[in-house]
Motif scaffolding. Structure first.
Motif, short mmCIF file in Angstrom:
data_model
loop_
_atom_site.label_atom_id
_atom_site.label_comp_id
_atom_site.label_asym_id
_atom_site.label_seq_id
_atom_site.Cartn_x
_atom_site.Cartn_y
_atom_site.Cartn_z
N LEU A 29 22.57 65.09 42.77
CA LEU A 29 21.63 65.10 41.65
C LEU A 29 20.26 65.69 41.48
N PRO A 30 19.35 65.35 42.58
CA PRO A 30 18.03 65.96 42.43
C PRO A 30 18.15 67.30 42.71
N LEU A 31 18.93 67.67 43.21
CA LEU A 31 18.96 69.27 43.83
C LEU A 31 19.56 69.98 42.42
N LEU A 32 20.54 69.43 41.77
CA LEU A 32 20.93 70.07 40.70
C LEU A 32 20.14 70.01 39.35
N ASP A 33 19.19 68.70 39.37
CA ASP A 33 18.17 68.82 38.33
C ASP A 33 17.09 69.73 38.44
N ARG A 34 16.77 70.13 39.79
CA ARG A 34 15.89 71.21 39.89
C ARG A 34 16.11 72.52 39.34
N PHE A 35 17.62 72.71 39.49
CA PHE A 35 18.01 73.98 39.02
C PHE A 35 18.15 73.90 37.21
N LEU A 36 18.48 73.02 36.83
CA LEU A 36 18.85 72.66 35.40
C LEU A 36 17.31 72.79 34.67
N LYS A 37 16.21 72.16 35.49
CA LYS A 37 14.91 72.24 34.95
C LYS A 37 14.54 73.73 34.90
N ARG A 38 14.70 74.53 35.81
CA ARG A 38 14.21 75.96 36.35
C ARG A 38 14.82 76.73 35.36
N ASP A 53 20.67 63.37 14.62
CA ASP A 53 20.97 62.17 13.78
C ASP A 53 19.99 60.98 14.37
N ARG A 54 18.99 60.55 13.62
CA ARG A 54 18.08 59.78 14.40
C ARG A 54 18.52 58.59 14.51
N ARG A 55 19.83 57.97 14.57
CA ARG A 55 20.49 56.90 14.77
C ARG A 55 20.99 56.99 16.13
N SER A 56 21.35 58.07 16.66
CA SER A 56 21.71 58.50 18.02
C SER A 56 20.93 57.73 19.15
N ARG A 57 21.72 57.13 19.82
CA ARG A 57 20.93 56.33 21.28
C ARG A 57 20.90 57.25 22.26
N ILE A 58 21.56 58.28 22.16
CA ILE A 58 21.77 59.22 23.28
C ILE A 58 21.62 60.68 22.69
N SER A 59 20.66 61.49 22.88
CA SER A 59 20.65 62.60 22.19
C SER A 59 21.69 63.73 22.64
N THR A 60 22.05 64.51 21.81
CA THR A 60 23.26 65.46 22.11
C THR A 60 23.06 66.18 23.08
N ALA A 61 21.74 66.82 23.51
CA ALA A 61 21.27 67.64 24.54
C ALA A 61 21.57 66.73 25.85
N THR A 62 20.82 65.60 25.90
CA THR A 62 21.13 64.51 27.13
C THR A 62 22.66 64.49 27.32
N SER A 63 23.55 64.20 26.43
CA SER A 63 25.04 64.00 26.73
C SER A 63 25.71 65.21 27.21
N LEU A 64 25.21 66.31 26.74
CA LEU A 64 25.92 67.71 27.38
C LEU A 64 25.37 67.69 28.54
N LEU A 65 24.07 67.48 29.10
CA LEU A 65 23.73 67.77 30.54
C LEU A 65 24.20 66.93 31.25
N LEU A 66 24.60 65.63 30.66
CA LEU A 66 25.11 64.71 31.52
C LEU A 66 26.55 65.01 31.86
N LEU A 67 27.26 65.50 30.93
CA LEU A 67 28.74 66.44 31.34
C LEU A 67 28.51 67.35 32.17
N LEU A 68 27.55 68.21 31.80
CA LEU A 68 27.54 69.36 32.98
C LEU A 68 27.25 69.04 34.22
N ARG A 69 26.45 67.73 34.36
CA ARG A 69 26.31 67.23 35.65
C ARG A 69 27.54 66.77 36.15
#
Length: 140
Positions: A29-38, A53-69
């Motif tokens: 995960l740390p290595l992958l995180d570096r690539f995703l940030k770059r 949506d303001r009610r969302s506890r997890i943002s869509t971008a965070t959910s998609l990045l989690l799925l990508l990881r």
């Protein structure tokens, strides 16, 4: 039956001889995180996804990045992404420990729906153009 099965808690717990060991997986995960940030994937997702949506506890971008990881590291089925995330260090997944219980296949599915509502071609073009410009800068 273990009472922790009903609520997702980060990490894994082992008990032996009156001692408790709590561990969280990190792996690549740390290595992958570096690539995703770059590649600035999160910024491009936020730019191209429909308004959050303001009610969302997890943002869509965070959910998609989690799925990508997940897809890049272990390829768990969609219904197992929450359990997979619970075994890992939430910091490297872009989550807080408090967000973990809200993570499930329905939330990730809704994030995918929002991705399909976005201009995916423009998103891909932005990511590709940024990646190529980074390669050009490093080649000089």
């Amino acid at each position: 039956m273990d009472q922790d099965k009903d609520t997702q808690r980060p990490g894994e717990t082992a008990h032996a001889h009156g001692h408790t060991l709590e561990s969280r997986r990190v792996g690549a995960l740390p290595l992958l995180d570096r690539f995703l940030k770059r590649l600035r994937i999160e910024q491009f997702l936020c730019k191209h996804l429909p308004r959050e949506d303001r009610r969302s506890r997890i943002s869509t971008a965070t959910s998609l990045l989690l799925l990508l990881r997940n897809l890049l590291i272990s390829r768990e089925p969609l219904y197992g992404v929450g359990e997979w995330a619970a075994r890992h260090d939430t910091h490297w997944l872009g989550l807080s420990d408090e967000q973990l219980p809200a993570l499930n296949d329905d939330r990730v599915g809704r994030a995918l729906d929002r991705l399909f509502d976005a201009d995916v071609a423009a998103l891909a073009l932005d990511v590709a153009a940024h990646a190529v410009s980074g390669v050009r800068r490093h080649a000089r």
